[in-house]
Motif scaffolding. Structure first.
Motif, PDB file in Angstrom:
ATOM      1  N   THR A   1      60.421   9.191  84.653  1.00  0.00           N
ATOM      2  CA  THR A   1      60.496  10.498  83.722  1.00  0.00           C
ATOM      3  C   THR A   1      59.593  11.618  84.194  1.00  0.00           C
TER       4      THR A   1
ATOM      5  N   GLU B   1      69.801   8.082  81.145  1.00  0.00           N
ATOM      6  CA  GLU B   1      70.141   8.900  80.045  1.00  0.00           C
ATOM      7  C   GLU B   1      69.120   8.657  78.820  1.00  0.00           C
ATOM      8  N   GLU B   2      69.069   7.249  78.610  1.00  0.00           N
ATOM      9  CA  GLU B   2      68.262   6.836  77.388  1.00  0.00           C
ATOM     10  C   GLU B   2      66.911   7.180  77.551  1.00  0.00           C
TER      11      GLU B   2
ATOM     12  N   ASN C   1      65.945   9.949  79.023  1.00  0.00           N
ATOM     13  CA  ASN C   1      66.222  11.389  78.963  1.00  0.00           C
ATOM     14  C   ASN C   1      65.876  12.024  80.171  1.00  0.00           C
TER      15      ASN C   1
ATOM     16  N   THR D   1      67.733  13.391  82.847  1.00  0.00           N
ATOM     17  CA  THR D   1      69.177  13.985  83.024  1.00  0.00           C
ATOM     18  C   THR D   1      69.178  14.959  84.096  1.00  0.00           C
ATOM     19  N   ASP D   2      68.073  15.876  84.310  1.00  0.00           N
ATOM     20  CA  ASP D   2      68.271  17.270  84.893  1.00  0.00           C
ATOM     21  C   ASP D   2      67.148  16.925  86.126  1.00  0.00           C
TER      22      ASP D   2
END
Length: 420
Positions: free
Chosen positions: A279, A307-308, A310, A312-313
């Motif tokens: 992350t 995705e879980e 977070n 994603t970007d």
């Protein structure tokens, strides 16, 4: 007490249930993976039994006829262990243990067992024990036979094994203690990550399905010498090393634990802090084993877990590894990818160059003049930015510098001011 030697393979029978949602190919891959997990844990598969059902049997997982077949097979082959391809409920585990005179574990216990073998750091050991106790708590009743067999092979290993015969209250107390200890470790890791952020090094995370070749790639990129083997979950604890890209930019590269489909829920929670390294990443290298026929499922599993978390970007490059053994039907699922062999030095250089280019594309261009007295600025630009132009202008007595820097870098705004 007899302790199983690592070279003594435990004879194992696998049992799988194919439900309407599982097509033949996916179900086959799932059983292949269960066999690989068993071998990694020190077992040898002697027989695989499967059954097609509308739903798993609530009491015994498989139906009556298949259960009789399994009973006969156990009597005939005398295995050390029967492994079920799904997580068994406490009642299923109890009923099957009563009916079969052999040790029974499920997919979750098997994965926990491998994690127990692989944990190397204090945090790893704490997380494994926490996951094992959370799994065991609802399954204590009726487990007397299993729980007295401490250290007797697959599914009984790890930090939690000596705690198994104690009562629920003791286990709940231990879970509470472990959570407190992990909290401290997680805080320490957060502070460490914050310090790395302050140092402004670009952070790159290697992610991928287990056994995709991340550790081999990590070693080639950083000369770190981590454990690499053709086994599932060869790496458990995250490792970070500094390495330099061809552009001169220093990056911090982190190797992470391998992902796996249907990862036990107890493990997703316990290992979240390990995966939290991802992350914090500025860039992700997603390593995929192009030789595995089920590589598309592996990719989807990784994307789902990201995705879980977070994540994603974050910019990502998909690295299709093991090109020398590539699957005949392999087709890249994304254009932002590279097909390599981690064992090929040219491919490693190509990967470094591509990573460098992609990181550069997310940065901002700068063009500044620095006086000879601003040596600190100069060394920061050399270390933390991609310095492409560097020339001493004798007429002006300044260094003319141009290159690319991350927008998040503390110098970014100052450089913008100086350009005006």
């Amino acid at each position: 007490m007899h302790t199983l030697q690592r070279n003594e393979k435990e004879k194992t029978v696998l049992v799988g249930c194919q439900l309407p949602g599982d097509d033949e190919v996916r179900f086959g891959h799932s059983l292949d993976e269960l066999e690989s997990l068993t071998e990694t844990a020190g077992g040898e598969v002697i027989l695989t039994l499967t059954q097609k059902r509308e739903r798993v049997h609530p009491a015994t997982y498989i139906g009556k006829g298949k259960l009789e077949e399994l009973l006969a097979a156990v009597e005939e082959t005398e295995p050390d262990l029967v492994v079920f391809n799904d997580e068994l409920s406490p009642s299923q585990l109890r009923n099957l243990t009563d009916m079969l005179s052999v040790r029974i574990i499920d997919r979750t216990q098997l994965i926990l067992d491998i994690f127990a073998q692989r944990a190397a750091t204090k945090e790893g050991h704490l997380q494994v024990e926490l996951a094992q106790l959370n799994y065991l708590l609802p399954r204590l009743s009726g487990q007397g036979v299993n729980l007295s067999r401490l250290g007797a092979g697959i599914g009984t290993r790890g930090p939690g094994e000596t705690k198994l015969e104690t009562d629920r209250r003791h286990i709940r107390g231990r879970i509470h203690d472990l959570k407190q200890q992990l909290k401290t470790v997680v805080e320490h890791r957060k502070r460490y990550r914050a310090r790395r952020k302050e140092n402004q090094s670009i952070q790159v995370s290697l992610v991928g399905y287990t056994n995709a070749g991340k550790s081999t790639l990590f070693n080639k990129l950083t000369n770190a010498g981590t454990f690499e083997e053709n086994q599932l979950f060869a790496t458990l604890d995250p490792l970070t090393r500094k390495t330099q890209l061809p552009s001169g930019l220093d990056i911090l590269l982190t190797d992470t634990v391998g992902f796996i489909q249907d990862l036990p829920t107890t493990l997703v929670a316990a290992f979240r802090s390990t995966l939290e390294e991802v992350t914090e990443a500025d860039f992700i290298l997603h390593v995929v084993d192009s030789s595995n026929p089920d590589y598309t499922t592996h990719e989807k599993t990784v994307h789902k877990l990201l995705e879980e978390l977070n994540v994603t970007d974050v910019p990502m490059l998909t690295v299709y590894n093991k090109k020398d053994e590539v699957d005949p039907e392999f087709i890249p699922s994304t254009t932002e990818s590279l097909l390599i062999s981690a064992l090929d030095a040219k491919d490693i250089e190509e990967l470094k160059a591509k990573t460098s280019d992609l990181i550069k594309s997310s940065m901002e261009h700068y063009n500044v003049e620095l006086s000879p007295s601003e040596g600190e600025w100069l060394s920061t630009l050399k270390r933390d930015s991609i310095l492409e132009g560097f020339h001493f202008n004798e007429e002006k007595e300044v260094y003319e510098c141009s290159g690319y820097i991350a927008k998040t870098h503390p110098l970014y705004e100052s450089l913008r001011e100086r350009e005006k």
